[in-house]
Design a protein around this motif. Sequence first.
Motif, PDB file in Angstrom:
ATOM      1  N   SER A 137       9.609  -8.049  -2.207  1.00 46.36           N
ATOM      2  CA  SER A 137      10.730  -9.129  -1.893  1.00 46.36           C
ATOM      3  C   SER A 137      10.060 -10.788  -2.775  1.00 46.36           C
ATOM      4  N   ALA A 138      10.236 -11.085  -4.168  1.00 42.92           N
ATOM      5  CA  ALA A 138       9.723 -11.493  -4.782  1.00 42.92           C
ATOM      6  C   ALA A 138       9.736 -12.859  -4.394  1.00 42.92           C
ATOM      7  N   ALA A 139      10.354 -13.559  -3.583  1.00 45.09           N
ATOM      8  CA  ALA A 139      10.475 -14.626  -3.233  1.00 45.09           C
ATOM      9  C   ALA A 139       9.068 -15.193  -2.230  1.00 45.09           C
ATOM     10  N   LYS A 140       8.655 -14.145  -1.561  1.00 43.08           N
ATOM     11  CA  LYS A 140       8.097 -13.770  -0.595  1.00 43.08           C
ATOM     12  C   LYS A 140       6.131 -13.356  -1.003  1.00 43.08           C
ATOM     13  N   LYS A 141       6.254 -12.861  -2.389  1.00 45.52           N
ATOM     14  CA  LYS A 141       5.659 -12.292  -3.344  1.00 45.52           C
ATOM     15  C   LYS A 141       4.949 -11.293  -2.320  1.00 45.52           C
ATOM     16  N   GLU A 142       5.900 -10.097  -1.476  1.00 45.77           N
ATOM     17  CA  GLU A 142       5.799  -9.257  -0.820  1.00 45.77           C
ATOM     18  C   GLU A 142       6.076  -7.605  -1.689  1.00 45.77           C
ATOM     19  N   GLY A 143       5.330  -6.993  -1.412  1.00 47.42           N
ATOM     20  CA  GLY A 143       5.053  -5.606  -1.598  1.00 47.42           C
ATOM     21  C   GLY A 143       4.790  -5.371  -3.564  1.00 47.42           C
ATOM     22  N   GLY A 144       4.757  -6.255  -4.548  1.00 45.26           N
ATOM     23  CA  GLY A 144       3.769  -6.334  -5.640  1.00 45.26           C
ATOM     24  C   GLY A 144       2.633  -5.596  -5.593  1.00 45.26           C
ATOM     25  N   VAL A 145       1.761  -6.353  -4.477  1.00 46.33           N
ATOM     26  CA  VAL A 145       0.387  -5.668  -4.239  1.00 46.33           C
ATOM     27  C   VAL A 145       0.070  -3.863  -4.792  1.00 46.33           C
ATOM     28  N   GLU A 146       0.634  -3.631  -3.954  1.00 44.52           N
ATOM     29  CA  GLU A 146       1.186  -2.310  -3.240  1.00 44.52           C
ATOM     30  C   GLU A 146       1.110  -1.372  -4.898  1.00 44.52           C
ATOM     31  N   ILE A 147       2.389  -1.602  -5.462  1.00 46.95           N
ATOM     32  CA  ILE A 147       2.894  -1.213  -7.017  1.00 46.95           C
ATOM     33  C   ILE A 147       1.734  -0.959  -7.783  1.00 46.95           C
ATOM     34  N   LEU A 148       1.071  -2.081  -8.354  1.00 45.34           N
ATOM     35  CA  LEU A 148      -0.187  -2.456  -9.345  1.00 45.34           C
ATOM     36  C   LEU A 148      -1.139  -1.596  -8.270  1.00 45.34           C
ATOM     37  N   ASN A 149      -1.723  -1.376  -7.332  1.00 49.46           N
ATOM     38  CA  ASN A 149      -3.084  -0.701  -7.178  1.00 49.46           C
ATOM     39  C   ASN A 149      -2.135   0.942  -7.325  1.00 49.46           C
ATOM     40  N   TRP A 150      -0.887   0.996  -7.067  1.00 47.02           N
ATOM     41  CA  TRP A 150      -1.048   2.468  -7.636  1.00 47.02           C
ATOM     42  C   TRP A 150      -0.323   2.734  -9.221  1.00 47.02           C
ATOM     43  N   ILE A 151       0.125   1.333 -10.069  1.00 44.66           N
ATOM     44  CA  ILE A 151      -0.306   2.015 -11.453  1.00 44.66           C
ATOM     45  C   ILE A 151      -1.173   1.662 -11.933  1.00 44.66           C
ATOM     46  N   SER A 152      -2.791   0.705 -11.140  1.00 46.18           N
ATOM     47  CA  SER A 152      -4.080   1.355 -11.927  1.00 46.18           C
ATOM     48  C   SER A 152      -4.469   2.457 -11.298  1.00 46.18           C
ATOM     49  N   ILE A 153      -4.412   2.952  -9.916  1.00 47.13           N
ATOM     50  CA  ILE A 153      -5.358   4.129  -9.595  1.00 47.13           C
ATOM     51  C   ILE A 153      -4.622   5.110 -10.470  1.00 47.13           C
ATOM     52  N   THR A 154      -2.893   4.796 -10.815  1.00 50.79           N
ATOM     53  CA  THR A 154      -2.509   5.958 -12.028  1.00 50.79           C
ATOM     54  C   THR A 154      -3.190   6.258 -13.202  1.00 50.79           C
ATOM     55  N   ASN A 155      -3.450   4.828 -13.811  1.00 52.08           N
ATOM     56  CA  ASN A 155      -3.971   5.055 -14.789  1.00 52.08           C
ATOM     57  C   ASN A 155      -5.823   5.010 -15.333  1.00 52.08           C
ATOM     58  N   GLU A 156      -6.593   5.383 -13.963  1.00 55.86           N
ATOM     59  CA  GLU A 156      -7.512   5.496 -13.770  1.00 55.86           C
ATOM     60  C   GLU A 156      -8.126   6.855 -13.906  1.00 55.86           C
ATOM     61  N   TYR A 157      -7.156   7.861 -13.360  1.00 56.97           N
ATOM     62  CA  TYR A 157      -6.799   9.089 -13.326  1.00 56.97           C
ATOM     63  C   TYR A 157      -5.969   9.544 -14.867  1.00 56.97           C
ATOM     64  N   LEU A 158      -5.803   9.191 -15.464  1.00 56.85           N
ATOM     65  CA  LEU A 158      -5.140   9.563 -16.444  1.00 56.85           C
ATOM     66  C   LEU A 158      -6.260   9.197 -17.430  1.00 56.85           C
ATOM     67  N   LYS A 159      -6.984   7.749 -17.158  1.00 54.73           N
ATOM     68  CA  LYS A 159      -8.796   8.041 -17.830  1.00 54.73           C
ATOM     69  C   LYS A 159      -9.526   8.192 -18.046  1.00 54.73           C
ATOM     70  N   ASN A 160      -9.738   8.883 -16.987  1.00 55.16           N
ATOM     71  CA  ASN A 160     -10.665   9.957 -16.273  1.00 55.16           C
ATOM     72  C   ASN A 160     -10.515  11.394 -17.076  1.00 55.16           C
ATOM     73  N   ASN A 161      -8.877  11.866 -17.193  1.00 59.38           N
ATOM     74  CA  ASN A 161      -8.810  13.559 -17.304  1.00 59.38           C
ATOM     75  C   ASN A 161      -7.847  13.737 -19.004  1.00 59.38           C
ATOM     76  N   ARG A 162      -8.606  11.951 -19.808  1.00 55.85           N
ATOM     77  CA  ARG A 162      -8.150  11.975 -21.335  1.00 55.85           C
ATOM     78  C   ARG A 162      -6.558  12.541 -21.514  1.00 55.85           C
ATOM     79  N   VAL A 163      -5.646  11.661 -20.839  1.00 55.32           N
ATOM     80  CA  VAL A 163      -4.294  11.780 -21.457  1.00 55.32           C
ATOM     81  C   VAL A 163      -4.363  11.401 -22.192  1.00 55.32           C
ATOM     82  N   LYS A 164      -3.407  11.565 -23.156  1.00 55.69           N
ATOM     83  CA  LYS A 164      -2.978  11.119 -25.382  1.00 55.69           C
ATOM     84  C   LYS A 164      -2.079  11.142 -25.116  1.00 55.69           C
ATOM     85  N   PHE A 165      -1.348   9.778 -25.067  1.00 55.73           N
ATOM     86  CA  PHE A 165       0.047   9.982 -25.383  1.00 55.73           C
ATOM     87  C   PHE A 165       0.748  10.200 -26.668  1.00 55.73           C
TER      88      PHE A 165
END
Length: 205
Positions: A175-203
Amino acid sequence: MISVEFVKSSLRWQDCPSPSLPEYSFIGRSNVGKSSLINALFNRKNLAKTSQTPGKTQLINHFLVEDSWYLTDLPGYGYARVSKVERKRFEKLITQYILNRKNLVNLFVLVDSRHVPQKIDMEFIEWCGEEAVPFSLVFTKIDKINPRDLQEKLDFYKQELSKDWAELPKIYRTSAAKKEGGVEILNWISITNEYLKNNRVKFNR
């Protein structure tokens, strides 16, 4: 506060920023609340342009987050109040971007939680599956529907997807109005980025 800045708007996927950083794109049917959700993710009012008129986003808009990843705001699909030529242009822009952008890690497909599965949404989701595009489902506007009806809509989507999918995509309730769910999305992106970094994925290739 998370640092985020607008980078550029592109008319073609070839004009997008160098694909050297992980990229996460947001897309959905016009008027699904995409721009509002992007603004809510970063607690900004006018980061992504919102409008009462569907189809406002007509270019590929890139934002640099924490100097480490891109968020991409893609044009909405299925907007009827433009010419057939324009609709074709949007479709070509979207599909070429998705299929050619080497650093695209995940596509967040937004659907309006108030409605049963729309044909155009299901067709786009099926296309993602056929093209092996990694994606998640993001249900928007959950503040505009009661919890029981919301659960029924989610269950119905899962039932429909289960007919063709052995494994369901990750699902978020927002919900954009109540700012719900955004933290979960950003947390998943953060975890994924850390995984990519640790595995030295190059784009950049």
